[in-house]
Design a protein around this motif. Structure first.
Motif, PDB file in Angstrom:
ATOM      1  N   ASP A  53     -23.676 -19.684   8.465  1.00  0.00           N
ATOM      2  CA  ASP A  53     -23.150 -18.331   8.671  1.00  0.00           C
ATOM      3  C   ASP A  53     -24.102 -17.311   8.052  1.00  0.00           C
ATOM      4  O   ASP A  53     -25.225 -17.638   7.659  1.00  0.00           O
ATOM      5  CB  ASP A  53     -21.723 -18.193   8.120  1.00  0.00           C
ATOM      6  N   SER A  54     -23.634 -16.061   7.968  1.00  0.00           N
ATOM      7  CA  SER A  54     -24.508 -14.960   7.556  1.00  0.00           C
ATOM      8  C   SER A  54     -24.971 -15.059   6.113  1.00  0.00           C
ATOM      9  O   SER A  54     -25.864 -14.316   5.695  1.00  0.00           O
ATOM     10  CB  SER A  54     -23.791 -13.620   7.769  1.00  0.00           C
ATOM     11  N   GLN A  55     -24.388 -15.966   5.335  1.00  0.00           N
ATOM     12  CA  GLN A  55     -24.817 -16.125   3.950  1.00  0.00           C
ATOM     13  C   GLN A  55     -26.005 -17.079   3.808  1.00  0.00           C
ATOM     14  O   GLN A  55     -26.533 -17.251   2.716  1.00  0.00           O
ATOM     15  CB  GLN A  55     -23.644 -16.632   3.094  1.00  0.00           C
ATOM     16  N   ASP A  56     -26.419 -17.685   4.923  1.00  0.00           N
ATOM     17  CA  ASP A  56     -27.529 -18.629   4.893  1.00  0.00           C
ATOM     18  C   ASP A  56     -28.855 -17.923   5.162  1.00  0.00           C
ATOM     19  O   ASP A  56     -28.915 -16.958   5.929  1.00  0.00           O
ATOM     20  CB  ASP A  56     -27.320 -19.724   5.937  1.00  0.00           C
ATOM     21  N   TRP A  59     -29.966 -17.445   8.821  1.00  0.00           N
ATOM     22  CA  TRP A  59     -29.066 -16.724   9.722  1.00  0.00           C
ATOM     23  C   TRP A  59     -29.816 -15.815  10.689  1.00  0.00           C
ATOM     24  O   TRP A  59     -29.537 -15.797  11.884  1.00  0.00           O
ATOM     25  CB  TRP A  59     -28.062 -15.917   8.918  1.00  0.00           C
ATOM     26  N   ASP A  60     -30.772 -15.054  10.181  1.00  0.00           N
ATOM     27  CA  ASP A  60     -31.529 -14.156  11.049  1.00  0.00           C
ATOM     28  C   ASP A  60     -32.285 -14.939  12.118  1.00  0.00           C
ATOM     29  O   ASP A  60     -32.373 -14.519  13.280  1.00  0.00           O
ATOM     30  CB  ASP A  60     -32.505 -13.299  10.233  1.00  0.00           C
ATOM     31  N   TYR A  62     -31.346 -17.806  13.302  1.00  0.00           N
ATOM     32  CA  TYR A  62     -30.322 -18.275  14.225  1.00  0.00           C
ATOM     33  C   TYR A  62     -29.970 -17.191  15.252  1.00  0.00           C
ATOM     34  O   TYR A  62     -29.905 -17.451  16.462  1.00  0.00           O
ATOM     35  CB  TYR A  62     -29.073 -18.686  13.450  1.00  0.00           C
ATOM     36  N   LEU A  63     -29.791 -15.966  14.786  1.00  0.00           N
ATOM     37  CA  LEU A  63     -29.445 -14.870  15.701  1.00  0.00           C
ATOM     38  C   LEU A  63     -30.594 -14.585  16.673  1.00  0.00           C
ATOM     39  O   LEU A  63     -30.357 -14.258  17.834  1.00  0.00           O
ATOM     40  CB  LEU A  63     -29.084 -13.618  14.909  1.00  0.00           C
ATOM     41  N   GLU A  79     -19.856 -11.265  16.556  1.00  0.00           N
ATOM     42  CA  GLU A  79     -20.631 -10.707  15.453  1.00  0.00           C
ATOM     43  C   GLU A  79     -21.012 -11.793  14.453  1.00  0.00           C
ATOM     44  O   GLU A  79     -21.976 -11.658  13.719  1.00  0.00           O
ATOM     45  CB  GLU A  79     -19.819  -9.610  14.753  1.00  0.00           C
ATOM     46  N   GLN A  80     -20.227 -12.873  14.409  1.00  0.00           N
ATOM     47  CA  GLN A  80     -20.522 -13.987  13.518  1.00  0.00           C
ATOM     48  C   GLN A  80     -21.500 -14.979  14.148  1.00  0.00           C
ATOM     49  O   GLN A  80     -21.784 -16.027  13.584  1.00  0.00           O
ATOM     50  CB  GLN A  80     -19.229 -14.724  13.131  1.00  0.00           C
ATOM     51  N   GLY A  81     -22.018 -14.650  15.319  1.00  0.00           N
ATOM     52  CA  GLY A  81     -22.978 -15.530  15.963  1.00  0.00           C
ATOM     53  C   GLY A  81     -22.348 -16.709  16.670  1.00  0.00           C
ATOM     54  O   GLY A  81     -23.024 -17.677  17.002  1.00  0.00           O
ATOM     55  N   ARG A 181     -15.704 -18.947   4.528  1.00  0.00           N
ATOM     56  CA  ARG A 181     -16.674 -19.681   5.339  1.00  0.00           C
ATOM     57  C   ARG A 181     -15.953 -20.823   6.058  1.00  0.00           C
ATOM     58  O   ARG A 181     -14.838 -21.188   5.716  1.00  0.00           O
ATOM     59  CB  ARG A 181     -17.813 -20.206   4.467  1.00  0.00           C
TER      60      ARG A 181
END
Length: 226
Positions: A53-56, A59-60, A62-63, A79-81, A181
């Motif tokens: 998730d966005s805390q990893d 993440w960027d 991944y997006l 928004e959470q991918g 999470r």
């Protein structure tokens, strides 16, 4: 019933509470688990993984990988991918999902991508679940007690699990560190649940609901090491 059908229905709460005044009833389980699950499985086939998730740090990346996917295959990208697609598109999606994993994975091969199916208005929708490859230190082999029950509130089957004393402490730490999470419950290589952790869970408790009576009984027998 094959395992693929099982994977389409399971939801895990880890917060089920039957209440103090009304008790859930034991299910009568007269089934052969291998026939219901489509194979001979053991408790070790249930593993837990933390979902990216966005805390990893990745993440960027991944997006960016998600942004390369063809719009024709996508239903939604939240928004959470979270990516979802129709069941009919998963074969076409396979190469793209492998590319996402390949771009994110380093030499240690830290991540895996699996599909989690859902039933939405009679249609099967698949979510792409990206997770850390290393399982969390809690799983099917750590289940000390398991019960197949019928909910006293709505009559639905419930699979109640309790981890052993040592793992219960680990589970409390895992849930405390992952509030907000998601954790993937993977049985025999299929994502059967990916609940959000809403709070620290004491006592090693976890409840799975959303299965049929036969599926609940089959998993109870497997996790009970019968």
């Amino acid at each position: 019933m094959p395992l693929a059908a099982l994977a389409m229905t399971v939801i895990c709460s880890c917060n089920h509470n039957s209440g103090n005044t009304i008790e859930d009833k034991p299910l009568g389980c007269n089934i052969v688990s291998s026939e219901v699950l489509g194979g001979n499985y053991t408790a070790a086939d249930l593993k837990l993984y933390r979902i990216v998730d966005s805390q990893d740090e990745v993440w960027d990346m991944y997006l960016r990988c998600v942004g390369q996917l063809p719009d024709s295959l996508l239903i939604t990208v939240s928004e959470q991918g979270i990516i979802s697609t129709h069941a009919s598109d998963t074969a076409a999606f396979a190469e793209h999902s492998r590319n996402i994993c390949n771009q994110m994975c380093n030499d240690a091969n830290e991540y895996i991508a699996l599909w989690q199916p859902f039933q939405v208005d009679g249609d099967t929708i698949f979510e792409l679940v990206m997770m850390n490859r290393k399982p969390l230190p809690a799983g099917g082999n750590d289940v000390a007690e398991v019960y197949a029950l019928e909910s006293a509130y709505n009559g639905e089957p419930i699979l109640n699990m309790t981890f052993n004393d040592e793992t219960a402490k680990t589970w409390a730490k895992i849930t405390d560190e992952n509030i907000g999470r998601r954790i993937a419950f993977v049985f025999a290589g299929k994502v059967i649940s990916s609940p959000m952790v809403n709070g620290k869970i004491e006592g090693g408790r976890c409840s799975v609901y959303g299965l049929s009576t036969e599926e609940t009984c089959a998993l109870a027998k497997v996790l009970g090491k019968e």
